[in-house]
Design a protein around this motif. Structure first.
Motif, short mmCIF file in Angstrom:
data_model
loop_
_atom_site.label_atom_id
_atom_site.label_comp_id
_atom_site.label_asym_id
_atom_site.label_seq_id
_atom_site.Cartn_x
_atom_site.Cartn_y
_atom_site.Cartn_z
N SER A 12 0.84 -1.20 0.00
CA SER A 12 0.00 0.00 0.00
C SER A 12 0.87 1.24 0.00
O SER A 12 1.96 1.25 0.57
N GLU A 13 0.36 2.26 -0.65
CA GLU A 13 1.02 3.57 -0.62
C GLU A 13 0.01 4.59 -0.11
O GLU A 13 -1.05 4.79 -0.71
N ILE A 14 0.32 5.22 1.01
CA ILE A 14 -0.55 6.24 1.57
C ILE A 14 -0.27 7.56 0.86
O ILE A 14 0.84 8.08 0.90
N ILE A 15 -1.28 8.10 0.17
CA ILE A 15 -1.08 9.35 -0.55
C ILE A 15 -1.76 10.53 0.15
O ILE A 15 -1.53 11.68 -0.21
N GLU A 16 -2.60 10.23 1.13
CA GLU A 16 -3.19 11.30 1.94
C GLU A 16 -3.59 10.72 3.29
O GLU A 16 -4.15 9.63 3.38
N ARG A 17 -3.30 11.48 4.33
CA ARG A 17 -3.64 11.06 5.69
C ARG A 17 -3.88 12.32 6.51
O ARG A 17 -2.97 13.13 6.70
N VAL A 18 -5.11 12.48 7.00
CA VAL A 18 -5.45 13.71 7.70
C VAL A 18 -6.62 13.46 8.64
O VAL A 18 -7.50 12.64 8.35
N VAL A 19 -6.63 14.13 9.77
CA VAL A 19 -7.77 14.10 10.68
C VAL A 19 -8.77 15.15 10.21
O VAL A 19 -8.40 16.31 9.97
N THR B 185 -19.11 17.24 15.14
CA THR B 185 -17.83 17.57 15.77
C THR B 185 -16.93 16.35 15.97
O THR B 185 -15.81 16.48 16.47
N ALA B 186 -17.41 15.17 15.59
CA ALA B 186 -16.63 13.95 15.79
C ALA B 186 -15.42 13.93 14.84
O ALA B 186 -15.54 14.27 13.67
N PRO B 187 -14.25 13.52 15.34
CA PRO B 187 -13.05 13.47 14.50
C PRO B 187 -12.94 12.12 13.77
O PRO B 187 -13.25 11.06 14.33
N PHE B 188 -12.47 12.19 12.53
CA PHE B 188 -12.26 10.98 11.74
C PHE B 188 -10.89 11.03 11.08
O PHE B 188 -10.40 12.10 10.73
N LEU B 189 -10.29 9.87 10.94
CA LEU B 189 -9.05 9.77 10.18
C LEU B 189 -9.40 9.44 8.74
O LEU B 189 -10.03 8.42 8.47
N LYS B 190 -9.00 10.33 7.82
CA LYS B 190 -9.19 10.06 6.40
C LYS B 190 -7.88 9.49 5.85
O LYS B 190 -6.81 10.07 6.03
N LEU B 191 -8.01 8.36 5.18
CA LEU B 191 -6.83 7.66 4.68
C LEU B 191 -7.06 7.34 3.19
O LEU B 191 -8.01 6.64 2.85
N ARG C 224 -7.76 2.25 -5.79
CA ARG C 224 -7.54 3.51 -5.08
C ARG C 224 -8.64 3.59 -4.03
O ARG C 224 -9.82 3.58 -4.34
N GLU C 225 -8.23 3.65 -2.79
CA GLU C 225 -9.16 3.51 -1.67
C GLU C 225 -9.18 4.77 -0.81
O GLU C 225 -8.13 5.27 -0.40
N VAL C 226 -10.38 5.28 -0.56
CA VAL C 226 -10.56 6.40 0.36
C VAL C 226 -11.37 5.88 1.54
O VAL C 226 -12.49 5.41 1.37
N ALA C 227 -10.78 5.97 2.72
CA ALA C 227 -11.42 5.40 3.92
C ALA C 227 -11.44 6.42 5.04
O ALA C 227 -10.55 7.28 5.15
N TRP C 228 -12.48 6.31 5.87
CA TRP C 228 -12.60 7.14 7.06
C TRP C 228 -12.77 6.21 8.27
O TRP C 228 -13.49 5.21 8.20
N TYR C 229 -12.10 6.55 9.38
CA TYR C 229 -12.15 5.75 10.59
C TYR C 229 -12.54 6.63 11.78
O TYR C 229 -12.05 7.76 11.91
N ASP C 230 -13.42 6.11 12.62
CA ASP C 230 -13.91 6.84 13.79
C ASP C 230 -12.82 6.86 14.86
O ASP C 230 -12.53 5.83 15.48
N TYR D 89 -15.73 3.54 7.17
CA TYR D 89 -16.47 3.73 5.92
C TYR D 89 -15.43 3.88 4.82
O TYR D 89 -14.51 4.70 4.93
N VAL D 90 -15.54 3.07 3.78
CA VAL D 90 -14.53 3.09 2.73
C VAL D 90 -15.19 3.06 1.36
O VAL D 90 -16.21 2.40 1.15
N GLU D 91 -14.60 3.81 0.43
CA GLU D 91 -14.98 3.77 -0.98
C GLU D 91 -13.74 3.38 -1.76
O GLU D 91 -12.76 4.14 -1.82
N GLY D 92 -13.77 2.18 -2.33
CA GLY D 92 -12.62 1.69 -3.08
C GLY D 92 -12.94 1.52 -4.55
O GLY D 92 -13.94 0.88 -4.89
N LEU D 93 -12.12 2.10 -5.41
CA LEU D 93 -12.29 1.94 -6.85
C LEU D 93 -11.32 0.86 -7.32
O LEU D 93 -10.10 1.04 -7.22
#
Length: 272
Positions: free
Chosen positions: A135-142, A157-163, A176-182, A254-258
């Protein structure tokens, strides 16, 4: 068991009769059918059919394809048509050019057919079908995102990690996968090393995923996604959306993978 001669060898064939020849693989011209009664260009028909033969294993890795001129003459088409087809498959990494040897089928290009019998992550899925995952992480942000929070059933106001990750099997970009984690469930994710299996990390922090709701739909990649997959033009893809839950029935992911449609096909085993 057949009797052997005193010399320990099988009996020689009768005089005048040659031993049976080994079965030969059908020549490529017998496997391809080009149609004149369609608006689809010949080079595109040829490209799609050769790609399908590679994906289903009919043309195995290392197979040398016929040279452009004799192949074109045998098929009754122009050499330019064959050139355009071979060039397209080379750009998609189905073929590689080897000088005088011509074009050779690349390894690892058969269509992947993982089962959908249980919840599992990409890393486990690749290992099950004998591929090396990476895997290659191309974006990682709260993030604080109202629309994502509503999917999780959490306040805005809940924080999520976007990966955002590029997932590869044997070095080939497959999704190419965009995922959010609580982060309310596993706050350690915000700073953790997630270069490996995220599912394994969640399990080791008391948030193992036990069920999910998943949808699969057809999608067309945009320009950035085409660049990831090495497409010269948009090809059909699979868009997989998944909501995953821990044992306490709290939604964690929650993930959206193409997933590239030219190399990926899900297998379902259904029983009455």
């Amino acid at each position: 068991m057949r009797d052997k001669s005193p010399a320990g060898r099988f009996p020689a064939p009768a005089a005048g009769r040659a031993p049976p020849a080994p079965a030969e693989r059908p020549v490529l011209t017998t496997l391809v059918r080009l149609r004149q009664d369609t608006a689809k260009p010949m080079y595109q028909q040829l490209e799609e059919q050769l790609r399908a033969l590679i994906e289903d294993g009919t043309l195995t890795a290392g197979t040398t394809l016929p040279a452009e001129r004799p192949f074109a003459e045998a098929m009754g088409i122009s050499r330019t048509t064959v050139q355009r087809c071979y060039d397209a498959l080379r750009r998609q990494r189905f073929l590689s050019a080897h000088g005088r040897l011509g074009f050779i089928v690349e390894a690892g290009r058969t269509r992947l057919s993982p089962g959908m019998d249980r919840l599992k992550g990409f890393t486990e899925e690749m290992r099950e079908i004998g591929r090396v995952p990476s895997s290659e992480i191309i974006e990682r942000v709260v993030v604080y995102d109202r629309s994502i929070a509503s999917i999780f059933g959490q306040p805005s106001t809940a924080p999520f990690l976007k990966l955002v990750r590029i997932r590869r099997g044997d070095g080939i970009p497959l999704s190419r996968e965009v995922a959010w984690y609580d982060l309310g469930v596993v706050p350690e994710m915000a700073e953790a090393d997630l270069s490996g299996s995220v599912y394994a990390f969640l399990g080791s922090h008391g948030a193992a995923l036990v069920r999910c709701r998943q949808t699969i739909e057809a999608a067309t990649p945009d320009a950035a996604e085409c660049a990831v997959f090495g497409f010269t033009e948009p090809l059909p893809c699979l868009l997989i959306k998944r909501c995953s839950y821990a044992r306490d029935d709290r939604m964690v992911e929650y993930v959206e993978g193409l997933f590239r449609g030219d190399a990926y096909a899900y297998r379902l085993d259904l029983r009455a």
